[in-house]
Design an enzyme around this catalytic site. Structure first.
Site, mmCIF file in Angstrom:
data_model
loop_
_atom_site.group_PDB
_atom_site.id
_atom_site.type_symbol
_atom_site.label_atom_id
_atom_site.label_comp_id
_atom_site.label_asym_id
_atom_site.label_seq_id
_atom_site.Cartn_x
_atom_site.Cartn_y
_atom_site.Cartn_z
ATOM 1 N N LEU A 23 12.478 11.999 10.064
ATOM 2 C CA LEU A 23 12.683 11.827 11.494
ATOM 3 C C LEU A 23 11.781 10.716 12.022
ATOM 4 O O LEU A 23 10.810 10.321 11.360
ATOM 5 C CB LEU A 23 12.384 13.140 12.220
ATOM 6 C CG LEU A 23 13.364 14.289 11.966
ATOM 7 C CD1 LEU A 23 12.773 15.604 12.437
ATOM 8 C CD2 LEU A 23 14.686 14.019 12.680
ATOM 9 N N ASP A 41 12.993 1.115 4.200
ATOM 10 C CA ASP A 41 12.398 1.857 5.307
ATOM 11 C C ASP A 41 13.455 2.129 6.369
ATOM 12 O O ASP A 41 13.789 1.261 7.181
ATOM 13 C CB ASP A 41 11.235 1.045 5.883
ATOM 14 C CG ASP A 41 10.517 1.765 7.025
ATOM 15 O OD1 ASP A 41 10.767 2.972 7.197
ATOM 16 O OD2 ASP A 41 9.733 1.117 7.736
ATOM 17 N N SER A 49 -17.475 -12.109 -4.215
ATOM 18 C CA SER A 49 -16.342 -11.932 -5.123
ATOM 19 C C SER A 49 -15.666 -10.584 -4.909
ATOM 20 O O SER A 49 -14.432 -10.483 -4.941
ATOM 21 C CB SER A 49 -16.808 -12.067 -6.576
ATOM 22 O OG SER A 49 -17.893 -11.194 -6.845
ATOM 23 N N LYS A 78 6.789 7.080 8.200
ATOM 24 C CA LYS A 78 7.520 6.414 7.116
ATOM 25 C C LYS A 78 7.088 4.957 6.949
ATOM 26 O O LYS A 78 6.912 4.473 5.825
ATOM 27 C CB LYS A 78 9.035 6.480 7.385
ATOM 28 C CG LYS A 78 9.609 7.880 7.430
ATOM 29 C CD LYS A 78 11.125 7.862 7.542
ATOM 30 C CE LYS A 78 11.626 7.179 8.803
ATOM 31 N NZ LYS A 78 11.145 7.845 10.039
ATOM 32 N N TYR A 134 -11.693 -13.057 -12.392
ATOM 33 C CA TYR A 134 -11.356 -12.309 -11.173
ATOM 34 C C TYR A 134 -10.356 -11.203 -11.489
ATOM 35 O O TYR A 134 -10.351 -10.151 -10.834
ATOM 36 C CB TYR A 134 -10.809 -13.252 -10.102
ATOM 37 C CG TYR A 134 -11.881 -13.770 -9.182
ATOM 38 C CD1 TYR A 134 -12.300 -13.022 -8.087
ATOM 39 C CD2 TYR A 134 -12.504 -14.994 -9.409
ATOM 40 C CE1 TYR A 134 -13.299 -13.475 -7.239
ATOM 41 C CE2 TYR A 134 -13.499 -15.460 -8.564
ATOM 42 C CZ TYR A 134 -13.896 -14.700 -7.483
ATOM 43 O OH TYR A 134 -14.896 -15.145 -6.654
ATOM 44 N N ARG A 158 -21.434 -9.618 3.779
ATOM 45 C CA ARG A 158 -22.167 -9.922 2.552
ATOM 46 C C ARG A 158 -23.579 -9.376 2.635
ATOM 47 O O ARG A 158 -24.143 -9.210 3.717
ATOM 48 C CB ARG A 158 -22.200 -11.426 2.307
ATOM 49 C CG ARG A 158 -20.857 -11.981 1.866
ATOM 50 C CD ARG A 158 -20.958 -13.425 1.445
ATOM 51 N NE ARG A 158 -21.878 -13.614 0.325
ATOM 52 C CZ ARG A 158 -22.028 -14.741 -0.332
ATOM 53 N NH1 ARG A 158 -21.307 -15.808 0.028
ATOM 54 N NH2 ARG A 158 -22.876 -14.843 -1.316
ATOM 55 N N ARG A 186 14.261 11.361 22.283
ATOM 56 C CA ARG A 186 15.015 10.675 21.230
ATOM 57 C C ARG A 186 14.859 11.410 19.901
ATOM 58 O O ARG A 186 15.810 11.531 19.121
ATOM 59 C CB ARG A 186 14.529 9.230 21.107
ATOM 60 C CG ARG A 186 14.912 8.349 22.288
ATOM 61 C CD ARG A 186 14.262 6.987 22.253
ATOM 62 N NE ARG A 186 14.623 6.207 21.081
ATOM 63 C CZ ARG A 186 14.200 4.965 20.850
ATOM 64 N NH1 ARG A 186 13.388 4.373 21.725
ATOM 65 N NH2 ARG A 186 14.582 4.321 19.769
#
Length: 501
Positions: free
Chosen positions: A26, A111, A410, A31, A382, A250, A191
C-alpha cells in the site's frame, strides 16, 4: 565492489542470472525507501542494478498528479481516458525495464504498488517467459507511527506532493502545495483507505517472495535460492527508515603525518582541530534537529573511529564537558572499528609522487591507469579497502542514531561512494579535505549531501600550500593529486549526489 574483479561469460555476477524484484504494498509503506537502499547495496557489490519507478515514469510522461484525471488514483471503475493513460504508462515503464536488461543490466527493482494478484502475475509471467527470475518484495506495515512518518516525510514531500519539509526541497508544483500539513495528511490517508479496499497481500507461493513487516521489524521469505538472492535477504534484514543524519570528518593532524606504520598521536594543532570539530558538530546538529522540532539533548550522537590513534583521539573532546558546552551535555557514544583503518600504502609508505615515479615506474603507470583496482607492492587497493569495509556498511544501515564518522580520507571516500552511489572508478578522486564536515541525509527519494567548512589551521589537506598539504601521504590523499576532483557540496540526488568542484 564486494564482488571479485571478474565477470561470468554473460557479464553477470555470481552466476545469478537476471532478476526482477517487484515491490508490493500500500502507499506509505516504505517501498521506495527499501528499493533505493537495496539498489545502493547491490551496486556496491558490483551488480548492475536500477530502480525503475512506475510513479517516476508516470510523472515523466504525464506530469504531476494535478494534471491527471480525478479517477486516476482511485481503484474500481474508470473512464476510458484514464484506462488509456494507465495502459500507456504501464507499457512504457515495462519497456524501460526491458531496455535496462537488454543493455546488460542484471537486477531491476520495479517500484510500484502491484497491489492485486492479477497485476503481479501479469508482470511476472511476461518476464519469467524470458528467463528472468522474478521475486515479489512486499512491504507491509501496521504501525501507525511509521505510516504517519512515511506520509509526512515522503509522500507529502514527494515529487507529486511537495509540502515544504526540512529534509527534502521542493521539486515541482504539485497537489498539496499551499495545503495545511494536517489537512494534507488527512487527504492522503483517504487515498490509502481507497487502496486498502482492493489490496491483496502476497499469500500466493507462485513466485519467490520476501515480506518485510514494519520496515525491518520482521521478515518472511519463500523459495529464495542462490548467493545473490540470499544477499538481498541479508541486506533487507538490516535496514530501517528512521530519520538520521550521517556526518563525516577527517581525523586531526598527527605528529608524523606521512607514516602509515608510525600510528602517531595528534599534534598540538590536531588537538585544537578536535576541539573545534566538537564545537562545530554539536552546533550544526543542534540547529538541524531544532528545525525538525527535536531536542538534541534527547537524541544520542554515535561516533565511529578507527583504532588508529589520530582517529580515536580526535573523538576524545566529545567525551569531556567544558564551560562552552551546552548543559546538560549531549549524549555521546564512541565506538572503535578496526575495519576503518586507512588504506595500506605498502612499500609506497612515506613516498612522494615523484619518488614513486622514480623508484617504481612500472607500478606508477599501472596505478595511474586504474587507481581503484591497482594494488601497489605489499599494499591495499581501493577495491581491497571496499571489501574490508562491507561489514561496516551493514552496521551503517543498522544504526538508527545520528552518526559521526571520524576517519581517514580513503575510508570516507569509500563510504561516501556507497551512500551516494558513485561508481568505483571515481572513489580515489573524491576530495575529502581536513577541515570540512560532510553532512549526508538519506531519504526515500535520494540522498542530501552538503559540506561545511570549519577549519583552516595546520594539517588541512586542500588549498594553498600554506594549509599544510602533505606530499608524503599521497596514496591516502590521492584525490589531491588528480584532476576533475569531486567534492560533496550541497546537492540532492538519487545517485550520484556529489557535485563536481
Amino acid at each position: 565492489m564486494v564482488a571479485p574483479l571478474y565477470t561470468t561469460a554473460s557479464g553477470l555476477l555470481f552466476h545469478a542470472g537476471k532478476i526482477l524484484v517487484c515491490t508490493v504494498g500500500l502507499p506509505a509503506r516504505g517501498k521506495t525507501h527499501i528499493s533505493r537502499a537495496l539498489e545502493r547495496y547491490l551496486r556496491w557489490t558490483g551488480v548492475k542494478t536500477a530502480v525503475i519507478s512506475l510513479g517516476d515514469y508516470r510523472r515523466k510522461v504525464l506530469g504531476g498528479a494535478q494534471k491527471l484525471p480525478p479517477d486516476y488514483f482511485t481503484l474500481g471503475e474508470k473512464s476510458p481516458e484514464t484506462i488509456k493513460l494507465r495502459e500507456k504508462v504501464l507499457e512504457g515503464c515495462e519497456q524501460t525495464i526491458w531496455d535496462f536488461f537488454n543493455a546488460g543490466g542484471q537486477v531491476v527493482i520495479y517500484d510500484a504498488n502491484n497491489g492485486t494478484r492479477e497485476r503481479r502475475n501479469a508482470v511476472a509471467e511476461k518476464f519469467d517467459k524470458a528467463g528472468i527470475h522474478v521475486i515479489m518484495l512486499e512491504s507491509s506495515c501496521d504501525n501507525e507511527e511509521i505510516i504517519l512518518s512515511n506520509i509526512r516525510s515522503v509522500k507529502i514531500s514527494s515529487p507529486d506532493n511537495p509540502v515544504s519539509t526540512p529534509d527534502l526541497p521542493l521539486r515541482a508544483l504539485a497537489l498539496y502545495r499551499g495545503w495545511d500539513p494536517e489537512k494534507a495528511v488527512a487527504d492522503y490517508y483517504n487515498r490509502i483507505k481507497d487502496h486498502e479496499i482492493h489490496y491483496e497481500p502476497v499469500e500466493e507461493t507462485t513466485w519467490p517472495f520476501i515480506r518485510i513487516i514494519n520496515v525491518g521489524e520482521k521478515i518472511m521469505v519463500n523459495n529464495i535460492h542462490g548467493y545473490l538472492q540470499s544477499r538481498v535477504v541479508f541486506f533487507l534484514m538490516n535496514i530501517h527508515n528512521r530519520f538520521r543524519t550521517i556526518y563525516f570528518a577527517r581525523s586531526g593532524q598527527s605528529l608524523i603525518e606521512h607514516s602509515y606504520k608510525a600510528d602517531s598521536d595528534l599534534s598540538p594543532a590536531g588537538w585544537e582541530y578536535a576541539e573545534r570539530l566538537k564545537e562545530f558538530v554539536l552546533e550544526r546538529r543542534a540547529k538541524s534537529l531544532a528545525e525538525r522540532g527535536i531536542d538534541p539533548k534527547e537524541r544520542r550522537l554515535v561516533i565511529w573511529t578507527s583504532a588508529r590513534r589520530r582517529s580515536h583521539h580526535t573523538a576524545w573532546p566529545f567525551l569531556t564537558h567544558n564551560a562552552n558546552d551546552p548543559a546538560p551535555p549531549a549524549k555521546v557514544k564512541v565506538i572503535e572499528r578496526p575495519q576503518m583503518s586507512e588504506i595500506n600504502p605498502g612499500v609506497w609508505d612515506g613516498l612522494t609522487p615523484d619518488q614513486v615515479r622514480k623508484y617504481y615506474p612500472d607500478e606508477w603507470v599501472r596505478f595511474v591507469n586504474d587507481p581503484y583496482a591497482y594494488r601497489a607492492p605489499r599494499a591495499e587497493s581501493y577495491h581491497d579497502l571496499c571489501v574490508r569495509l562491507e561489514p561496516t556498511l551493514i552496521e551503517l544501515e543498522r544504526e538508527k542514531e545520528d552518526l559521526l564518522i571520524i576517519g581517514h580520507a580513503s575510508v570516507i571516500r569509500c563510504i561516501l561512494a556507497y551512500l551516494i552511489g558513485l561508481p568505483a572508478s571515481e572513489i580515489p578522486a573524491i576530495e575529502v579535505a581536513r577541515g570540512d564536515l560532510i553532512e549526508v541525509v538519506p531519504t526515500s527519494y535520494g540522498v542530501y549531501s552538503q559540506a561545511h567548512h570549519f577549519w583552516d589551521g595546520p594539517g588541512r589537506s586542500s588549498g594553498p600550500p600554506s594549509h599544510g598539504k602533505d606530499e608524503h601521504n599521497f596514496y591516502e590523499n590521492y584525490a589531491e593529486d588528480t584532476r576533475g576532483k569531486r567534492r560533496p557540496d550541497s546537492s540532492v540526488s538519487g545517485s550520484p549526489a556529489l557535485s563536481a568542484a
